[in-house]
Design an enzyme around this catalytic site. Structure first.
Site, PDB file in Angstrom:
ATOM      1  N   ASP A 104       0.888  -1.159   0.000  1.00  0.00           N
ATOM      2  CA  ASP A 104       0.000   0.000   0.000  1.00  0.00           C
ATOM      3  C   ASP A 104       0.929   1.211   0.000  1.00  0.00           C
ATOM      4  OD1 ASP A 104      -0.844   0.351   3.526  1.00  0.00           O
ATOM      5  OD2 ASP A 104       0.957   0.800   2.379  1.00  0.00           O
ATOM      6  N   ASP A 277      -8.112  -7.149   0.771  1.00  0.00           N
ATOM      7  CA  ASP A 277      -7.092  -7.291   1.822  1.00  0.00           C
ATOM      8  C   ASP A 277      -7.723  -6.853   3.139  1.00  0.00           C
ATOM      9  OD1 ASP A 277      -6.651  -4.160   1.487  1.00  0.00           O
ATOM     10  OD2 ASP A 277      -5.613  -4.827   3.320  1.00  0.00           O
ATOM     11  N   CYS A 315     -13.990 -27.491   9.465  1.00  0.00           N
ATOM     12  CA  CYS A 315     -12.727 -27.001   8.899  1.00  0.00           C
ATOM     13  C   CYS A 315     -11.684 -28.106   8.898  1.00  0.00           C
ATOM     14  CB  CYS A 315     -12.223 -25.822   9.744  1.00  0.00           C
ATOM     15  SG  CYS A 315     -10.662 -25.132   9.154  1.00  0.00           S
ATOM     16  N   CYS A 317      -8.279 -27.387   8.448  1.00  0.00           N
ATOM     17  CA  CYS A 317      -6.944 -26.771   8.537  1.00  0.00           C
ATOM     18  C   CYS A 317      -6.107 -27.518   9.565  1.00  0.00           C
ATOM     19  CB  CYS A 317      -7.062 -25.293   8.903  1.00  0.00           C
ATOM     20  SG  CYS A 317      -7.286 -24.973  10.656  1.00  0.00           S
ATOM     21  N   CYS A 320      -7.457 -27.249  13.104  1.00  0.00           N
ATOM     22  CA  CYS A 320      -8.686 -28.003  13.386  1.00  0.00           C
ATOM     23  C   CYS A 320      -8.493 -29.513  13.265  1.00  0.00           C
ATOM     24  CB  CYS A 320      -9.797 -27.529  12.456  1.00  0.00           C
ATOM     25  SG  CYS A 320     -10.250 -25.828  12.808  1.00  0.00           S
ATOM     26  N   HIS A 346      -5.810 -20.848  11.404  1.00  0.00           N
ATOM     27  CA  HIS A 346      -7.212 -21.174  11.127  1.00  0.00           C
ATOM     28  C   HIS A 346      -7.943 -20.022  10.420  1.00  0.00           C
ATOM     29  CE1 HIS A 346     -11.365 -22.416  11.461  1.00  0.00           C
ATOM     30  NE2 HIS A 346     -11.602 -21.216  11.963  1.00  0.00           N
TER      31      HIS A 346
HETATM   32  C1  LIG Z   1      -2.713   2.453  -0.446  1.00  0.00           C
HETATM   33  C2  LIG Z   1      -3.038   3.317   0.699  1.00  0.00           C
HETATM   34  N1  LIG Z   1      -4.282   4.001   0.437  1.00  0.00           N
HETATM   35  C3  LIG Z   1      -5.441   3.585   0.935  1.00  0.00           C
HETATM   36  N2  LIG Z   1      -5.462   2.562   1.801  1.00  0.00           N
HETATM   37  C4  LIG Z   1      -6.690   2.210   2.352  1.00  0.00           C
HETATM   38  C5  LIG Z   1      -6.729   1.210   3.333  1.00  0.00           C
HETATM   39  C6  LIG Z   1      -7.955   0.889   3.922  1.00  0.00           C
HETATM   40  N3  LIG Z   1      -8.296   0.020   4.926  1.00  0.00           N
HETATM   41  C7  LIG Z   1      -9.629   0.178   5.106  1.00  0.00           C
HETATM   42  N4  LIG Z   1     -10.368  -0.463   6.023  1.00  0.00           N
HETATM   43  C8  LIG Z   1      -9.747  -1.298   7.005  1.00  0.00           C
HETATM   44  N5  LIG Z   1     -10.161   1.073   4.265  1.00  0.00           N
HETATM   45  C9  LIG Z   1      -9.144   1.546   3.510  1.00  0.00           C
HETATM   46  C10 LIG Z   1      -9.101   2.543   2.534  1.00  0.00           C
HETATM   47  C11 LIG Z   1      -7.873   2.874   1.964  1.00  0.00           C
HETATM   48  C12 LIG Z   1      -7.766   3.949   0.996  1.00  0.00           C
HETATM   49  O1  LIG Z   1      -8.763   4.589   0.626  1.00  0.00           O
HETATM   50  N6  LIG Z   1      -6.533   4.277   0.520  1.00  0.00           N
HETATM   51 ZN   LIG Z   2      -9.523 -24.607  11.036  1.00  0.00          ZN
END
Ligand SMILES: CCNc1nc2cc3[nH]c(NC)nc3cc2c(=O)[nH]1
Ligand SMILES: [Zn+2]
Length: 383
Positions: A104, A277, A315, A317, A320, A346
């Site tokens: 990111d 992610d 599960c 895994c 488990c 898990h």
């Molecule tokens: C690459 C960095 N920019 C960037 N990361 C994010 C990471 C997030 N993580 C979550 N919820 C846990 N919303 C997000 C929005 C962005 C976003 O709008 N921009």
């Molecule tokens: Zn499991």
């Protein structure tokens, strides 16, 4: 090889192959080809903030079927530094992960520093959460950091606006984010690394449409939908996806940032998202909360003291197959490291298995049945 050279014309480092579109929704099957291997989509990407998916070795990640993982520019820039990682030969070598990596851009981190940061057209001035030292992230600086870290996919530097926000601020931030994306594009010069854009605009339809249109015209190889999963009600997130995703190119990957709860992943796939992610599966595992077919389970609960059955009865895994609820509860009770390792294995397996089942359902045109079946057992939270 990174990007093969056909008579001087470089093929892009990362390409997306659209294999099948679902007949009953916007879901699709795809393959994301990267210099470090191919990823079946829809895919869940475990988060390895500081060049490690907490509590997991690369071998264990491979064993549960993780393919592409995330790392954080902000954290790695502060410690150990992107130049040290470059010296090590890049992130893949440094952390011994031979598969695809996405970083990111630090946008989310520096914006969650609250009043420890100052935003200008140039970039974001912030104080390190570690030692209070002052830093300036500009689109150009962030591109330099991500090129040095060497992931297969780098994200542009953007501003993730918190929820709720005013129309005026969302407009100002979105337009600046688009200008920053253009600066990232100009500053980015690593042929074997793809630069993905991030659509902003909060929950205002015309801002989302403007952001998507402007970024699509800049012809990025992939597009993330940012500014979501920041505290808005889930129905609002789904509504934003309903009108934003269709504006993104059909033959390029769509990445919904920060989403990783089972119900949100299914709803995102149905709306045409290919990549997800989230730190949730690994973070809640470390405090003893695990996903199961019937919803979440908190292992510290006394009711599991004499429960000699697996965490999740459906599960297969390693955790488990091998250990009982009573044993894992004991490990958490006495603060043993193995406990959080087992719950992490898990939870990641649960999410990766969910993705495998989603891909199978898309292939069989049975994703809506899969969704019904899933919700029959699973109790989703409001946020
Ligand atoms: C690459 C960095 N920019 C960037 N990361 C994010 C990471 C997030 N993580 C979550 N919820 C846990 N919303 C997000 C929005 C962005 C976003 O709008 N921009
Ligand atoms: Zn499991």
């Amino acid at each position: 090889c990174s990007s093969s050279n056909l008579g001087g014309k470089l093929l892009p480092a990362v390409t997306f192959e659209l294999l099948k579109e679902s007949t009953e929704s916007k879901a699709r099957l795809g393959k994301l080809h990267t210099p470090h291997g191919t990823v079946d989509t829809p895919v869940f990407m475990p988060v390895g903030t500081q060049a490690t998916v907490k509590a997991m070795s690369p071998r264990e990640l491979e064993e549960i079927g993780a393919r592409i993982i995330l790392s954080n520019t902000y954290h790695l820039y502060l410690r150990p530094g992107h130049t040290l990682i470059q010296e090590a030969g890049g992130l893949h070598k440094f952390m011994a992960w031979s598969g695809p990596i996405l970083t990111d851009s630090g946008g989310f981190q520096v914006f969650s520093l609250g009043d420890l940061r100052k935003i200008t057209e140039e970039g974001v001035e912030f104080r390190s959460h570690i030692d209070g030292s002052k830093h300036l992230f500009t689109p150009e600086k962030v591109m330099e950091i991500e090129m040095a870290l060497g992931p297969d996919i780098a994200m542009v530097f953007d501003e993730c606006v918190s929820y709720p926000t005013t129309y005026e601020y969302a407009k100002e931030a979105m337009e600046r984010t688009t200008r920053w994306a253009e600066r990232c594009l100009k500053a980015h010069h690593k042929e074997d690394q793809a630069l993905f854009a991030i659509v902003q605009g909060s929950s205002f339809r015309e801002l989302r449409e403007k952001s998507a249109r402007d970024l699509v015209s800049l012809d990025f190889p992939g597009y993330a939908v940012g500014g979501l999963s920041v505290g808005e009600p889930k129905p609002l997130m789904y509504e934003v996806l309903d009108y934003t995703v269709p504006l993104l190119p059909l033959h390029k990957p769509r990445y919904l940032m920060g989403v990783g709860s089972p119900d949100c992943v299914i709803e995102g796939v149905l709306r045409g998202i290919d990549m997800f992610d989230c730190v949730l599966p690994t973070r809640i595992a470390r405090n003893g909360t695990v996903f199961t077919k019937l919803g979440k389970l908190v292992i510290r609960n006394a009711k599991y003291k004499n429960d000699f059955t697996p965490l999740d009865h459906h599960c297969d895994c390693y955790t488990c197959r091998t250990f009982t609820r009573a044993y894992i509860r004991h490990l958490f009770n006495v603060n043993e490291i193995l406990g959080l390792r087992l719950t992490t294995i898990h939870n990641l397996h649960f999410l990766l298995e969910l993705m495998r089942n989603i891909r199978k359902a898309i292939a069989a045109d049975s994703l809506s049945e899969f969704r019904e079946e899933f919700y029959r057992y699973y109790e989703p939270e409001q946020f």
